[in-house]
Design a protein around this motif. Structure first.
Motif, PDB file in Angstrom:
ATOM      1  N   THR A   1       0.854  -1.192   0.000  1.00  0.00           N
ATOM      2  CA  THR A   1       0.000   0.000   0.000  1.00  0.00           C
ATOM      3  C   THR A   1       0.887   1.238   0.000  1.00  0.00           C
ATOM      4  OG1 THR A   1      -0.059   0.117   2.406  1.00  0.00           O
ATOM      5  CG2 THR A   1      -1.735  -1.245   1.327  1.00  0.00           C
ATOM      6  N   ALA A   2       0.259   2.387  -0.127  1.00  0.00           N
ATOM      7  CA  ALA A   2       1.024   3.636  -0.089  1.00  0.00           C
ATOM      8  C   ALA A   2       1.746   3.784   1.253  1.00  0.00           C
ATOM      9  CB  ALA A   2       0.097   4.824  -0.331  1.00  0.00           C
ATOM     10  N   ASP A   3       1.097   3.396   2.340  1.00  0.00           N
ATOM     11  CA  ASP A   3       1.711   3.507   3.667  1.00  0.00           C
ATOM     12  C   ASP A   3       2.918   2.582   3.812  1.00  0.00           C
ATOM     13  OD1 ASP A   3      -0.076   5.426   4.502  1.00  0.00           O
ATOM     14  OD2 ASP A   3      -1.426   4.007   5.487  1.00  0.00           O
ATOM     15  N   ILE A   4       2.794   1.362   3.305  1.00  0.00           N
ATOM     16  CA  ILE A   4       3.905   0.413   3.390  1.00  0.00           C
ATOM     17  C   ILE A   4       5.069   0.894   2.521  1.00  0.00           C
ATOM     18  CG2 ILE A   4       4.642  -1.924   2.746  1.00  0.00           C
ATOM     19  CD1 ILE A   4       1.854  -2.883   3.618  1.00  0.00           C
ATOM     20  N   ALA A   5       4.766   1.383   1.330  1.00  0.00           N
ATOM     21  CA  ALA A   5       5.818   1.889   0.447  1.00  0.00           C
ATOM     22  C   ALA A   5       6.550   3.057   1.098  1.00  0.00           C
ATOM     23  CB  ALA A   5       5.198   2.322  -0.881  1.00  0.00           C
ATOM     24  N   ARG A   6       5.801   3.934   1.740  1.00  0.00           N
ATOM     25  CA  ARG A   6       6.401   5.081   2.428  1.00  0.00           C
ATOM     26  C   ARG A   6       7.324   4.620   3.546  1.00  0.00           C
ATOM     27  NH1 ARG A   6       2.056   6.956   4.184  1.00  0.00           N
ATOM     28  NH2 ARG A   6       1.575   8.233   2.339  1.00  0.00           N
ATOM     29  N   SER A   7       6.858   3.688   4.350  1.00  0.00           N
ATOM     30  CA  SER A   7       7.640   3.185   5.473  1.00  0.00           C
ATOM     31  C   SER A   7       8.918   2.500   5.007  1.00  0.00           C
ATOM     32  CB  SER A   7       6.790   2.216   6.295  1.00  0.00           C
ATOM     33  OG  SER A   7       7.524   1.659   7.351  1.00  0.00           O
ATOM     34  N   ASN A   8       8.827   1.705   3.953  1.00  0.00           N
ATOM     35  CA  ASN A   8      10.005   0.982   3.456  1.00  0.00           C
ATOM     36  C   ASN A   8      11.052   1.931   2.895  1.00  0.00           C
ATOM     37  OD1 ASN A   8       8.925  -1.482   4.190  1.00  0.00           O
ATOM     38  ND2 ASN A   8       8.100  -1.945   2.163  1.00  0.00           N
ATOM     39  N   PHE A   9      10.600   2.979   2.232  1.00  0.00           N
ATOM     40  CA  PHE A   9      11.569   3.956   1.724  1.00  0.00           C
ATOM     41  C   PHE A   9      12.186   4.739   2.877  1.00  0.00           C
ATOM     42  CE2 PHE A   9      12.805   8.146   0.122  1.00  0.00           C
ATOM     43  CZ  PHE A   9      13.628   7.785  -0.943  1.00  0.00           C
ATOM     44  N   GLN A  10      11.370   5.130   3.835  1.00  0.00           N
ATOM     45  CA  GLN A  10      11.857   5.883   4.989  1.00  0.00           C
ATOM     46  C   GLN A  10      12.924   5.111   5.747  1.00  0.00           C
ATOM     47  OE1 GLN A  10       9.002   8.140   7.427  1.00  0.00           O
ATOM     48  NE2 GLN A  10       9.743   6.989   9.192  1.00  0.00           N
ATOM     49  N   ASN A  11      12.754   3.798   5.832  1.00  0.00           N
ATOM     50  CA  ASN A  11      13.704   2.955   6.568  1.00  0.00           C
ATOM     51  C   ASN A  11      14.893   2.499   5.729  1.00  0.00           C
ATOM     52  OD1 ASN A  11      12.031   3.095   8.830  1.00  0.00           O
ATOM     53  ND2 ASN A  11      10.839   1.311   8.194  1.00  0.00           N
ATOM     54  N   GLY A  12      14.980   3.000   4.496  1.00  0.00           N
ATOM     55  CA  GLY A  12      16.132   2.679   3.663  1.00  0.00           C
ATOM     56  C   GLY A  12      16.072   1.329   2.984  1.00  0.00           C
ATOM     57  N   GLN A  13      14.899   0.706   2.956  1.00  0.00           N
ATOM     58  CA  GLN A  13      14.800  -0.630   2.353  1.00  0.00           C
ATOM     59  C   GLN A  13      14.688  -0.575   0.839  1.00  0.00           C
ATOM     60  OE1 GLN A  13      11.905  -3.233   4.253  1.00  0.00           O
ATOM     61  NE2 GLN A  13      12.080  -2.105   6.174  1.00  0.00           N
ATOM     62  N   THR A  14      14.105   0.489   0.308  1.00  0.00           N
ATOM     63  CA  THR A  14      13.936   0.598  -1.138  1.00  0.00           C
ATOM     64  C   THR A  14      14.665   1.815  -1.678  1.00  0.00           C
ATOM     65  OG1 THR A  14      11.831   1.738  -0.731  1.00  0.00           O
ATOM     66  CG2 THR A  14      11.730  -0.603  -1.258  1.00  0.00           C
ATOM     67  N   ALA A  15      15.026   1.724  -2.962  1.00  0.00           N
ATOM     68  CA  ALA A  15      15.792   2.806  -3.585  1.00  0.00           C
ATOM     69  C   ALA A  15      14.896   3.932  -4.084  1.00  0.00           C
ATOM     70  CB  ALA A  15      16.617   2.246  -4.742  1.00  0.00           C
ATOM     71  N   PHE A  16      13.699   3.573  -4.578  1.00  0.00           N
ATOM     72  CA  PHE A  16      12.810   4.558  -5.186  1.00  0.00           C
ATOM     73  C   PHE A  16      11.420   4.488  -4.558  1.00  0.00           C
ATOM     74  CE2 PHE A  16      15.865   3.373  -8.507  1.00  0.00           C
ATOM     75  CZ  PHE A  16      16.361   4.614  -8.887  1.00  0.00           C
ATOM     76  N   TYR A  17      10.778   5.636  -4.538  1.00  0.00           N
ATOM     77  CA  TYR A  17       9.424   5.738  -3.980  1.00  0.00           C
ATOM     78  C   TYR A  17       8.710   6.863  -4.711  1.00  0.00           C
ATOM     79  CZ  TYR A  17       5.878   7.438  -0.636  1.00  0.00           C
ATOM     80  OH  TYR A  17       4.717   7.889  -0.046  1.00  0.00           O
ATOM     81  N   ILE A  18       7.437   6.684  -4.984  1.00  0.00           N
ATOM     82  CA  ILE A  18       6.642   7.735  -5.612  1.00  0.00           C
ATOM     83  C   ILE A  18       5.709   8.317  -4.561  1.00  0.00           C
ATOM     84  CG2 ILE A  18       4.991   8.291  -7.433  1.00  0.00           C
ATOM     85  CD1 ILE A  18       6.121   5.912  -9.009  1.00  0.00           C
ATOM     86  N   GLY A  19       5.879   9.593  -4.274  1.00  0.00           N
ATOM     87  CA  GLY A  19       5.091  10.235  -3.226  1.00  0.00           C
ATOM     88  C   GLY A  19       4.999  11.728  -3.435  1.00  0.00           C
ATOM     89  N   GLY A  20       4.469  12.423  -2.420  1.00  0.00           N
ATOM     90  CA  GLY A  20       4.211  13.852  -2.559  1.00  0.00           C
ATOM     91  C   GLY A  20       4.875  14.699  -1.496  1.00  0.00           C
ATOM     92  N   PRO A  21       4.623  15.999  -1.518  1.00  0.00           N
ATOM     93  CA  PRO A  21       5.232  16.922  -0.544  1.00  0.00           C
ATOM     94  C   PRO A  21       4.897  16.558   0.897  1.00  0.00           C
ATOM     95  CG  PRO A  21       4.192  18.147  -2.335  1.00  0.00           C
ATOM     96  CD  PRO A  21       3.782  16.716  -2.508  1.00  0.00           C
ATOM     97  N   TRP A  22       3.774  15.907   1.094  1.00  0.00           N
ATOM     98  CA  TRP A  22       3.347  15.515   2.440  1.00  0.00           C
ATOM     99  C   TRP A  22       4.282  14.474   3.062  1.00  0.00           C
ATOM    100  CZ3 TRP A  22       0.455  15.144  -2.038  1.00  0.00           C
ATOM    101  CH2 TRP A  22       0.464  13.894  -2.677  1.00  0.00           C
ATOM    102  N   ASP A  23       5.143  13.871   2.260  1.00  0.00           N
ATOM    103  CA  ASP A  23       6.066  12.849   2.762  1.00  0.00           C
ATOM    104  C   ASP A  23       7.393  13.418   3.269  1.00  0.00           C
ATOM    105  OD1 ASP A  23       4.489  10.497   2.162  1.00  0.00           O
ATOM    106  OD2 ASP A  23       4.946  10.856   0.044  1.00  0.00           O
TER     107      ASP A  23
END
Length: 400
Positions: A231-253
């Motif tokens: 989900t968008a929340d899981i993708a955000r969390s994984n990028f925040q924790n350095g698990q993924t290289a790329f993430y698609i998100g917005g200014p709210w992130d």
């Protein structure tokens, strides 16, 4: 004697009632009530409104409210009801217009060419302007600078990079994130022409859209980069924790990533199929109640905030101004994150500003999931989406 006393009492009661009614009307006559969906920015909007009030001789009350159309319709019947809404997502505008609650924008209120194209498109319903653009937002490509040394220019390059450097994650079951694939391939949601959407002309099942679904299917089943579990929340969390290289998100992130110490940057979306990747541009718009007795003054207030509030709204809520000249303010244009989003906004477009758009979200997601599970081909996915959307729209409109 008794009759005289009773008559006097009745006269005083009527006089008091008349005074109260008159005093209330007088108090309201120099007061404008504004609702805003922008919670963090409400104090800033109130400050700007107060400044306008000093110049105009009006008192303005700005209330944070996330209204439904039904709430608004009921509230405007009251003497203390809202005269205007400042800062509401543009995808809600059509609902107010269809309920006959929004006044048309005066012809000379603002010039369309002074604002980003997507923001202007967001203010039109059935070929007429019903709102004024305030701020804009979209999604773009976040990348981890510890994992990525060069920003990919195309989706093909992004896939190769992601497969070897930690992946890319976003909610690929949502048309919000998939719009760019569909648009770059020749698909569309509702056909848009001359300021109006034709909801009978759906482009989510044409050849281009089917090609896009085929690619989205490969992202899941061939490349293993996305899945229905992300989900968008899981993708955000994984990028925040350095698990993924790329993430698609917005200014709210941004605030969350900065607080977590994520080493990231933001870039314009890579091209797809040789075309710009069109992302949905959300516009915070303002409109005036057509039930208000102070429509001219309410539009004056909105114009004042549009003309004087860009930097303050940016500083208080990270709101990117819709007006092109305001995007050139040094504090705004010199921010690297904001610069990337503005570049992406310039190739974006709003989600269709029609009430029928609300029917698409679940239908699209369910069919993409079925495609990923192997229940549907990409052709069947396109056909299903169009058929189900037409049925949902017909059902929705049958109740009007």
């Amino acid at each position: 004697m008794k009759k005289r006393i009773i008559a006097t009492i009745l006269s005083m009661a009527l006089l008091t009632a008349a005074c109260l009614a008159g005093c209330g009307a007088k108090a309201k006559s120099n007061k404008i009530v504004v609702w805003t969906n922008m919670e963090v920015e409400q104090p800033t909007i109130q400050k700007l409104a107060d400044a306008w009030g000093v110049e105009s001789g009006y008192e303005v009350e700005v209330i944070h409210q996330s209204p439904s159309v039904q709430q608004f319709a009921q509230a405007v019947k009251s003497v203390d009801g809202p005269d205007a809404v400042i800062g509401i997502p543009n995808d809600q505008l059509a609902d107010y217009v269809n309920a006959n609650l929004a006044a048309k924008v005066p012809d000379d209120l603002y010039t369309d060419s002074d604002y980003s194209d997507a923001a202007i498109q967001a203010c039109y319903v059935d070929g007429a302007r019903y709102a004024a653009p305030l701020s804009v937002e979209t999604i773009s490509l976040f990348y981890n600078k510890d994992k990525v040394s060069e920003v990919p220019a195309t989706w093909e390059e992004l896939i190769d990079n992601a497969k070897s450097h930690g992946g890319v994650q976003f909610d690929a079951t949502s048309i919000y994130y998939d719009l760019g694939f569909v648009r770059a391939s020749g698909g569309y949601i509702f056909n848009y022409l001359n300021g109006s959407y034709d909801v009978s002309d759906i482009g989510l099942g044409n050849e281009g859209a089917i090609d896009a679904y085929s690619f989205i299917n490969k992202l899941c089943n061939d490349y293993g980069l996305v899945s229905a579990d992300v989900t968008a929340d899981i993708a955000r969390s994984n990028f925040q924790n350095g698990q993924t290289a790329f993430y698609i998100g917005g200014p709210w992130d941004i605030d969350g990533f900065e607080s977590a110490g994520t080493n990231f940057a933001i870039a314009k979306m890579p091209t797809y199929n040789g075309q710009e990747f069109v992302t949905p541009v959300g516009t915070q718009v303002s409109f005036v109640s057509n039930q208000s007795s102070k429509q001219d003054k309410a539009w004056e207030l909105i114009t004042y905030i549009m003309g004087n509030g860009a930097l303050e709204l940016y500083e208080s809520g990270d709101r990117i101004p819709a007006r092109l000249a305001d995007q050139e303010i040094s504090q705004i244009k010199d921010n690297e994150f904001t610069k990337a989003f503005i570049e992406q906004i310039n190739v974006g477009e709003p989600m269709s500003t029609v009430s029928e758009m609300g029917q698409l979200w679940g239908i699209y997601t369910n069919n993409i999931r079925s495609m990923w599970s192997g229940e549907l081909t990409s052709e069947e996915t396109g056909a299903n989406i169009v058929t189900q959307l037409k049925e949902a729209v017909e059902l929705m409109n049958s109740g009007k």
